[in-house]
Write an enzyme that holds these catalytic residues in place. Structure first.
Site, mmCIF file in Angstrom:
data_model
loop_
_atom_site.group_PDB
_atom_site.id
_atom_site.type_symbol
_atom_site.label_atom_id
_atom_site.label_comp_id
_atom_site.label_asym_id
_atom_site.label_seq_id
_atom_site.Cartn_x
_atom_site.Cartn_y
_atom_site.Cartn_z
ATOM 1 N N ALA A 111 0.813 -1.227 0.000
ATOM 2 C CA ALA A 111 0.000 0.000 0.000
ATOM 3 C C ALA A 111 0.838 1.265 0.000
ATOM 4 O O ALA A 111 0.322 2.352 -0.215
ATOM 5 C CB ALA A 111 -0.936 -0.009 1.203
ATOM 6 N N ARG A 126 9.963 8.265 -2.819
ATOM 7 C CA ARG A 126 11.345 8.463 -3.279
ATOM 8 C C ARG A 126 11.619 7.935 -4.691
ATOM 9 O O ARG A 126 12.713 8.105 -5.227
ATOM 10 C CB ARG A 126 12.323 7.810 -2.288
ATOM 11 C CG ARG A 126 12.551 8.687 -1.063
ATOM 12 C CD ARG A 126 13.489 8.007 -0.088
ATOM 13 N NE ARG A 126 12.815 6.971 0.686
ATOM 14 C CZ ARG A 126 13.445 5.987 1.323
ATOM 15 N NH1 ARG A 126 14.754 5.874 1.247
ATOM 16 N NH2 ARG A 126 12.756 5.100 2.017
ATOM 17 N N ASN A 164 15.434 -6.558 11.087
ATOM 18 C CA ASN A 164 14.195 -7.215 10.682
ATOM 19 C C ASN A 164 14.022 -7.001 9.182
ATOM 20 O O ASN A 164 13.913 -5.871 8.725
ATOM 21 C CB ASN A 164 13.030 -6.566 11.452
ATOM 22 C CG ASN A 164 11.676 -6.927 10.886
ATOM 23 O OD1 ASN A 164 11.499 -7.996 10.304
ATOM 24 N ND2 ASN A 164 10.705 -6.036 11.065
ATOM 25 N N ARG A 220 9.755 -10.110 -37.767
ATOM 26 C CA ARG A 220 8.602 -9.594 -37.014
ATOM 27 C C ARG A 220 7.574 -10.675 -36.725
ATOM 28 O O ARG A 220 7.680 -11.796 -37.213
ATOM 29 C CB ARG A 220 7.997 -8.418 -37.796
ATOM 30 C CG ARG A 220 8.946 -7.207 -37.830
ATOM 31 C CD ARG A 220 8.393 -6.091 -38.674
ATOM 32 N NE ARG A 220 7.053 -5.722 -38.259
ATOM 33 C CZ ARG A 220 6.178 -5.087 -39.035
ATOM 34 N NH1 ARG A 220 6.515 -4.768 -40.280
ATOM 35 N NH2 ARG A 220 4.982 -4.794 -38.587
ATOM 36 N N TYR A 265 11.582 -6.884 -48.164
ATOM 37 C CA TYR A 265 10.464 -6.909 -47.235
ATOM 38 C C TYR A 265 9.522 -8.025 -47.673
ATOM 39 O O TYR A 265 8.971 -7.981 -48.778
ATOM 40 C CB TYR A 265 9.701 -5.570 -47.223
ATOM 41 C CG TYR A 265 8.413 -5.698 -46.452
ATOM 42 C CD1 TYR A 265 8.451 -5.937 -45.072
ATOM 43 C CD2 TYR A 265 7.172 -5.665 -47.072
ATOM 44 C CE1 TYR A 265 7.282 -6.123 -44.354
ATOM 45 C CE2 TYR A 265 5.992 -5.839 -46.348
ATOM 46 C CZ TYR A 265 6.060 -6.079 -44.992
ATOM 47 O OH TYR A 265 4.911 -6.275 -44.286
ATOM 48 N N TYR A 283 -0.001 -4.190 -48.958
ATOM 49 C CA TYR A 283 -0.972 -3.249 -48.398
ATOM 50 C C TYR A 283 -1.401 -2.260 -49.465
ATOM 51 O O TYR A 283 -0.561 -1.583 -50.064
ATOM 52 C CB TYR A 283 -0.307 -2.522 -47.220
ATOM 53 C CG TYR A 283 -1.214 -1.646 -46.401
ATOM 54 C CD1 TYR A 283 -2.422 -2.131 -45.905
ATOM 55 C CD2 TYR A 283 -0.842 -0.339 -46.110
ATOM 56 C CE1 TYR A 283 -3.246 -1.311 -45.139
ATOM 57 C CE2 TYR A 283 -1.655 0.475 -45.327
ATOM 58 C CZ TYR A 283 -2.854 -0.010 -44.854
ATOM 59 O OH TYR A 283 -3.666 0.791 -44.090
ATOM 60 N N ARG A 312 9.025 -5.390 -67.718
ATOM 61 C CA ARG A 312 9.857 -4.190 -67.696
ATOM 62 C C ARG A 312 10.044 -3.714 -69.124
ATOM 63 O O ARG A 312 9.883 -4.486 -70.064
ATOM 64 C CB ARG A 312 11.195 -4.454 -67.011
ATOM 65 C CG ARG A 312 12.064 -5.460 -67.689
ATOM 66 C CD ARG A 312 13.327 -5.732 -66.880
ATOM 67 N NE ARG A 312 14.188 -6.651 -67.602
ATOM 68 C CZ ARG A 312 14.980 -7.544 -67.028
ATOM 69 N NH1 ARG A 312 15.019 -7.666 -65.727
ATOM 70 N NH2 ARG A 312 15.746 -8.320 -67.764
#
Ligand code: UD1
Ligand code: CA
Length: 455
Positions: free
Chosen positions: A10, A15, A166, A331, A364, A385, A438
């Site tokens: 509690a 400090r 103690n 990741r 990636y 994405y 290309r």
């Protein structure tokens, strides 16, 4: 007979100079209070009662605790704190008092202390200190029997010279605790209800007091400020690293390794270079080498994996004989089969890569399924994405992706397909064929390089 552990938590922790409640500061990535509860829960037949006050909601939300939360609205001393738990303590319980800010106590020590309460005695964990300033002193008679505990602020010069302190950790039979806490008076220099007053009551009532001690002071050290927090962090890391070395792990420098979580398994002949941080739950197979400056979290590392310097790996599964890095970022959701190679400046995310495939440089690879024996050239990007949704790239066994290729998902690259370097692939590429997108190369023979016009 069951054990009730009362954890005093509690206090405000002024400090620490922090908005965070003291017991939520961390050692090895785990809060002080959680360390105490994790250790207490290793006792047999135990229920923990946590006395909380400052920052209550935050403490409760950040702690995994099976037992009771008990609020102490006003902090009127350690005796008052334990009084709050009395409604949950039975006469035949053995009560063990711990502090929420003393995180490195060991279960073996707790077993020794609580054994005395199980025998209907009082148990007290003491420690002999060169500089006992600030602690309660354990005052004994000539035969070494504990007579009482005197707080620093209430002690005579003679008592202040006593070096036995103690620790605050003690055990009491439930019936005695009920009786003695009912008799507490705040008649001391701080006007508080001192839990430590129960010791002279025990002497008065002829209940034996048995003391225990520890070899390592860190076990009984509390955290009051950031200096102590850092000291205990080091003590904790030293403890972990020594245990790992005893299990056979080679550390290039045991002082430069941090564990902020736990190692579920570690195999033989594992070596760990400097500045490695392991977080969460990590499992390390046999013959694994981890290079310098790697951060690895919640990951399973197979046998014979080599992780080169400066990798960040999170929430991944690495099969046997894989090589990662240097400078790779693996990741969450990355699953590698055996003999996969992830090279420098490669980022992977949510991808399964089958055996012996290679992504060697500057790529990636996210939201993808990669077959076996696939070779992904430098600078390949899965364009997963579209600004709103994520789409999947599938690359089948044996495919070869030339350098600087964009794979615009959703897209499937067939088995043994070859993608020419510099392609932007927006449609599925068939098995075993060369696919390229290309501009055809041409040269202008009559072309002149522009020259600066004279003024
Ligand atoms: C206490 C002991 C002292 C011992 C020292 C060890 C008493 C009277 N003194 O002193 O003998 O050497 O611990 O560190 O017991 N707490 C509450 N509610 C309260 C008061 C305290 O939950 O009303 C908690 C604190 O958060 C802390 C623990 O109890 O975790 C100890 O409190 P603290 O004020 O640090 O006790 P000390 O005066 O240092
Ligand atoms: Ca204290």
């Amino acid at each position: 007979m069951s054990i009730k552990v009362v954890v005093l938590a509690a206090g405000k922790g002024t400090r620490m100079h922090s908005i965070k409640p003291k017991v939520l500061h961390e050692i090895g990535g785990t809060t002080l209070l959680q360390h105490v509860l994790n250790t207490a829960n290793q006792l047999d037949q135990v229920t923990s009662l946590v006395i909380y006050g400052h920052g209550g909601e935050q403490v409760i939300a950040s702690t995994s605790h099976q037992g009771k939360w008990i609020e102490q609205r006003e902090q009127r001393g350690t005796g008052h704190a334990v009084q709050q738990a009395l409604p949950y303590i039975n006469q035949d319980d053995a009560v063990l008092v711990l502090y929420g800010d003393v995180p490195l106590i060991q279960v073996e020590t707790l077993n020794r202390v609580v054994s005395h309460a199980l025998d209907n005695h009082v148990g007290l964990l003491i420690y002999s200190m060169d500089d006992p300033t600030g602690y309660g002193r354990v005052i004994c008679d000539d035969d070494g029997n504990v007579q009482k505990i005197v707080e620093q602020k209430d002690a005579s010069d003679e008592e202040l010279a006593v070096k036995e302190i103690n620790s605050g950790i003690l055990s009491v039979p439930g019936d005695k605790l009920h009786q003695w806490l009912g008799e507490l008076q705040p008649d001391n220099s701080q006007g508080e209800y001192y839990l430590t007053d129960i010791f002279h009551m025990a002497v008065r009532d002829g209940v034996p007091i048995n003391t225990e001690s520890v070899n390592d002071e860190a076990e009984i050290t509390g955290v009051n400020d950031k200096v102590q927090l850092a000291q205990l962090e080091r003590a904790y890391q030293r403890r972990n690293v020594e245990q790992l070395m005893r299990q056979g792990v080679t550390f290039f420098d045991p002082h430069r390794f941090d564990l902020r979580g736990c190692i579920d398994f570690v195999g033989q002949d594992v070596s760990i270079d400097i500045n490695v941080i392991l977080e969460g739950r990590v499992s390390i197979g046999h013959h694994v080498r981890i290079g310098a400056n790697c951060m690895i979290r919640d990951t399973k590392i197979g046998d014979h994996v080599e992780i080169l310097a400066n990798c960040v790996i999170e929430d991944a599964e690495l099969g046997e004989h894989c090589t990662i890095g240097p400078f790779a970022r693996v990741r969450p959701g990355t699953v590698l089969n055996d003999h996969v190679k992830i090279g420098n400046f490669v980022e992977t995310k949510n991808v399964v890569i089958n055996s012996a495939s290679k992504v060697n440089h500057l790529s990636y690879i996210g939201d993808a399924a990669i077959g076996a024996n696939v070779n992904i050239g430098a600078g390949t990007i899965t364009c997963n994405y579209d600004g709103a949704n994520k789409h999947k790239t599938i690359i089948k066994d044996g495919a070869f992706i030339g350098s600087d290729t964009q794979l615009v998902a959703p897209v499937v690259i067939g088995e043994n397909a070859t993608i020419a370097a510099g392609s932007t692939i927006t449609k599925d590429a068939p098995d075993s064929q060369l696919t390229l997108s290309r501009v055809h190369q041409f040269s202008k023979s009559n072309w002149k390089r522009p020259v600066k016009t004279k003024k």
